[in-house]
Design a protein around this motif. Structure first.
Motif, PDB file in Angstrom:
ATOM      1  N   ASN A 139      13.958   5.140   5.476  1.00 50.38           N
ATOM      2  CA  ASN A 139      15.257   5.038   4.797  1.00 50.38           C
ATOM      3  C   ASN A 139      15.963   6.386   4.730  1.00 50.38           C
ATOM      4  O   ASN A 139      17.168   6.484   4.999  1.00 50.38           O
ATOM      5  CB  ASN A 139      15.086   4.492   3.383  1.00 50.38           C
ATOM      6  N   ALA A 140      15.206   7.432   4.374  1.00 53.99           N
ATOM      7  CA  ALA A 140      15.788   8.773   4.246  1.00 53.99           C
ATOM      8  C   ALA A 140      16.291   9.287   5.593  1.00 53.99           C
ATOM      9  O   ALA A 140      17.404   9.826   5.699  1.00 53.99           O
ATOM     10  CB  ALA A 140      14.756   9.735   3.666  1.00 53.99           C
ATOM     11  N   LEU A 141      15.469   9.113   6.640  1.00 58.36           N
ATOM     12  CA  LEU A 141      15.849   9.589   7.970  1.00 58.36           C
ATOM     13  C   LEU A 141      17.026   8.810   8.542  1.00 58.36           C
ATOM     14  O   LEU A 141      17.941   9.394   9.133  1.00 58.36           O
ATOM     15  CB  LEU A 141      14.641   9.493   8.914  1.00 58.36           C
ATOM     16  N   LEU A 142      17.011   7.482   8.346  1.00 58.27           N
ATOM     17  CA  LEU A 142      18.093   6.655   8.874  1.00 58.27           C
ATOM     18  C   LEU A 142      19.401   6.935   8.142  1.00 58.27           C
ATOM     19  O   LEU A 142      20.474   6.989   8.752  1.00 58.27           O
ATOM     20  CB  LEU A 142      17.720   5.178   8.749  1.00 58.27           C
ATOM     21  N   SER A 143      19.319   7.136   6.831  1.00 60.34           N
ATOM     22  CA  SER A 143      20.505   7.462   6.051  1.00 60.34           C
ATOM     23  C   SER A 143      21.089   8.804   6.497  1.00 60.34           C
ATOM     24  O   SER A 143      22.311   8.955   6.629  1.00 60.34           O
ATOM     25  CB  SER A 143      20.154   7.502   4.558  1.00 60.34           C
ATOM     26  N   THR A 144      20.201   9.780   6.761  1.00 58.37           N
ATOM     27  CA  THR A 144      20.648  11.090   7.234  1.00 58.37           C
ATOM     28  C   THR A 144      21.297  10.979   8.610  1.00 58.37           C
ATOM     29  O   THR A 144      22.343  11.597   8.870  1.00 58.37           O
ATOM     30  CB  THR A 144      19.463  12.070   7.297  1.00 58.37           C
ATOM     31  N   PHE A 145      20.668  10.192   9.494  1.00 60.33           N
ATOM     32  CA  PHE A 145      21.231   9.967  10.832  1.00 60.33           C
ATOM     33  C   PHE A 145      22.638   9.387  10.754  1.00 60.33           C
ATOM     34  O   PHE A 145      23.571   9.875  11.407  1.00 60.33           O
ATOM     35  CB  PHE A 145      20.314   9.025  11.623  1.00 60.33           C
ATOM     36  N   PRO A 176       0.831  -1.218   0.000  1.00 61.19           N
ATOM     37  CA  PRO A 176       0.000   0.000   0.000  1.00 61.19           C
ATOM     38  C   PRO A 176       0.863   1.266   0.000  1.00 61.19           C
ATOM     39  O   PRO A 176       1.969   1.284   0.559  1.00 61.19           O
ATOM     40  CB  PRO A 176      -0.790  -0.122   1.313  1.00 61.19           C
ATOM     41  N   LEU A 177       0.335   2.326  -0.613  1.00 62.21           N
ATOM     42  CA  LEU A 177       1.074   3.584  -0.743  1.00 62.21           C
ATOM     43  C   LEU A 177       1.508   4.157   0.610  1.00 62.21           C
ATOM     44  O   LEU A 177       2.657   4.604   0.740  1.00 62.21           O
ATOM     45  CB  LEU A 177       0.227   4.605  -1.517  1.00 62.21           C
ATOM     46  N   PRO A 178       0.632   4.170   1.645  1.00 59.09           N
ATOM     47  CA  PRO A 178       1.079   4.706   2.947  1.00 59.09           C
ATOM     48  C   PRO A 178       2.308   3.971   3.503  1.00 59.09           C
ATOM     49  O   PRO A 178       3.219   4.605   4.050  1.00 59.09           O
ATOM     50  CB  PRO A 178      -0.138   4.495   3.850  1.00 59.09           C
ATOM     51  N   LEU A 179       2.344   2.638   3.345  1.00 59.55           N
ATOM     52  CA  LEU A 179       3.492   1.875   3.830  1.00 59.55           C
ATOM     53  C   LEU A 179       4.737   2.161   2.996  1.00 59.55           C
ATOM     54  O   LEU A 179       5.858   2.180   3.521  1.00 59.55           O
ATOM     55  CB  LEU A 179       3.183   0.376   3.821  1.00 59.55           C
ATOM     56  N   ILE A 180       4.544   2.391   1.707  1.00 62.72           N
ATOM     57  CA  ILE A 180       5.676   2.743   0.835  1.00 62.72           C
ATOM     58  C   ILE A 180       6.285   4.072   1.291  1.00 62.72           C
ATOM     59  O   ILE A 180       7.509   4.198   1.448  1.00 62.72           O
ATOM     60  CB  ILE A 180       5.230   2.852  -0.635  1.00 62.72           C
ATOM     61  N   LEU A 181       5.416   5.068   1.522  1.00 64.98           N
ATOM     62  CA  LEU A 181       5.886   6.390   1.939  1.00 64.98           C
ATOM     63  C   LEU A 181       6.573   6.336   3.307  1.00 64.98           C
ATOM     64  O   LEU A 181       7.612   6.971   3.515  1.00 64.98           O
ATOM     65  CB  LEU A 181       4.717   7.375   1.976  1.00 64.98           C
ATOM     66  N   LEU A 182       6.008   5.565   4.227  1.00 61.77           N
ATOM     67  CA  LEU A 182       6.616   5.418   5.551  1.00 61.77           C
ATOM     68  C   LEU A 182       7.968   4.717   5.457  1.00 61.77           C
ATOM     69  O   LEU A 182       8.935   5.112   6.125  1.00 61.77           O
ATOM     70  CB  LEU A 182       5.684   4.632   6.481  1.00 61.77           C
ATOM     71  N   GLY A 183       8.032   3.685   4.629  1.00 60.34           N
ATOM     72  CA  GLY A 183       9.280   2.947   4.458  1.00 60.34           C
ATOM     73  C   GLY A 183      10.375   3.812   3.853  1.00 60.34           C
ATOM     74  O   GLY A 183      11.534   3.784   4.304  1.00 60.34           O
ATOM     75  N   CYS A 187       8.743   5.863  12.186  1.00 64.17           N
ATOM     76  CA  CYS A 187       8.297   5.323  10.894  1.00 64.17           C
ATOM     77  C   CYS A 187       8.347   3.795  10.886  1.00 64.17           C
ATOM     78  O   CYS A 187       7.448   3.136  10.355  1.00 64.17           O
ATOM     79  CB  CYS A 187       9.170   5.871   9.761  1.00 64.17           C
ATOM     80  N   THR A 188       9.396   3.238  11.493  1.00 61.94           N
ATOM     81  CA  THR A 188       9.539   1.778  11.558  1.00 61.94           C
ATOM     82  C   THR A 188       8.400   1.153  12.345  1.00 61.94           C
ATOM     83  O   THR A 188       7.847   0.118  11.947  1.00 61.94           O
ATOM     84  CB  THR A 188      10.887   1.395  12.207  1.00 61.94           C
ATOM     85  N   VAL A 189       8.037   1.787  13.476  1.00 65.45           N
ATOM     86  CA  VAL A 189       6.917   1.288  14.283  1.00 65.45           C
ATOM     87  C   VAL A 189       5.640   1.240  13.451  1.00 65.45           C
ATOM     88  O   VAL A 189       4.914   0.233  13.442  1.00 65.45           O
ATOM     89  CB  VAL A 189       6.708   2.178  15.538  1.00 65.45           C
ATOM     90  N   LEU A 190       5.363   2.313  12.722  1.00 65.24           N
ATOM     91  CA  LEU A 190       4.147   2.371  11.899  1.00 65.24           C
ATOM     92  C   LEU A 190       4.179   1.353  10.763  1.00 65.24           C
ATOM     93  O   LEU A 190       3.164   0.709  10.467  1.00 65.24           O
ATOM     94  CB  LEU A 190       3.964   3.784  11.330  1.00 65.24           C
ATOM     95  N   VAL A 191       5.364   1.178  10.142  1.00 66.63           N
ATOM     96  CA  VAL A 191       5.505   0.188   9.059  1.00 66.63           C
ATOM     97  C   VAL A 191       5.246  -1.217   9.593  1.00 66.63           C
ATOM     98  O   VAL A 191       4.515  -2.007   8.968  1.00 66.63           O
ATOM     99  CB  VAL A 191       6.903   0.272   8.417  1.00 66.63           C
TER     100      VAL A 191
END
Length: 237
Positions: A92-98, A81-88, A136-140
């Motif tokens: 990735n973006a936040l973890l990569s930035t971290f 589903p699109l919401p899970l794609i966006l959360l995933g 985001c991981t929790v929601l995914v």
């Protein structure tokens, strides 16, 4: 198989496990947060172990941000589903930035980068990125567990109508295994969420250094278990 052969096989699995940089990082993480729990933020040997292990772990994570950067641009499984794609992708973006900002923090803590005030500011920004990634991981994981639960219930209904044994069905067992793995990942992500809050001192009275250390230690043990080879997991109680 003789006792010696069994010992060799177990040692081979241990060597395989310890050869993973990720496994060594998570073992160090358990030591780091275990020390934080013991120190409770007070100066002493335990706090020194916490700080030095935290710095050492940053070396294990050099250029690790590339992994999540690759995940960010990789295609997702069909039917997600699109919401899970966006959360995933957000995760990735936040973890990569971290992880990228964490490299700058490492440069600052080792003295290569001289601006201490900016290093601390970057460190807080990186932790907020980790906090967001954990959320985001929790929601995914909640979303994926919901999808798997619906699939399992549908399969159980089909088996009931056909009067067949569901535990003999490979797809049913695979979905059940995935659901259990997702549930464990949800527990870990939830703990990491509170660990990030503790490190940022957003609720210092409730999430003390000792609570942060305890949650981080358990979360690290879960990570160590998740990285075990399949054969070792099968033997685990």
């Amino acid at each position: 198989m003789s006792k010696l052969d069994a010992t060799r096989a177990e040692l081979a699995l241990l060597v395989l496990y310890l050869n993973k940089a990720e496994a060594r990082d998570k073992i160090c993480r358990a030591i780091q947060y275990g020390s934080k729990f013991l120190s409770n933020g007070e100066p002493g040997t335990a706090q020194n172990v916490d700080k030095t292990t935290s710095l050492a772990r940053k070396v294990f994570r050099l250029f690790k941000f590339v992994n999540d950067l690759h995940g960010l641009i990789s295609p997702v499984p069909q039917g997600t589903p699109l919401p899970l794609i966006l959360l995933g992708k957000s995760k990735n973006a936040l973890l990569s930035t971290f992880l990228f900002l964490d490299q700058i923090v490492w440069l600052g803590r080792t003295g290569i980068y001289k601006n201490k005030e900016r290093t601390e500011r970057i460190g807080r920004i990186s932790l907020f990125c980790w906090l967001g990634a954990s959320f985001c991981t929790v929601l995914v994981e909640i979303g994926e567990i919901g999808r798997l639960s619906a699939a399992i219930k549908k399969q159980e209904k089909d088996f009931k109508n056909k009067d067949s044994n569901r535990h003999q069905d490979e797809k049913y067992r695979a979905n059940l295994k995935k659901s259990n793995e997702r549930s464990l990942a949800l527990v870990k992500a939830s703990m990491d969420l509170f660990v990030a809050v503790g490190l940022l001192q957003l609720a210092p009275k409730k999430i003390t250094p000792r609570v942060t250390g305890a949650l981080g230690f358990v979360s690290s043990l879960i990570s160590c278990y998740q990285l075990l080879p399949p054969a070792s997991k099968a033997k685990a109680p």
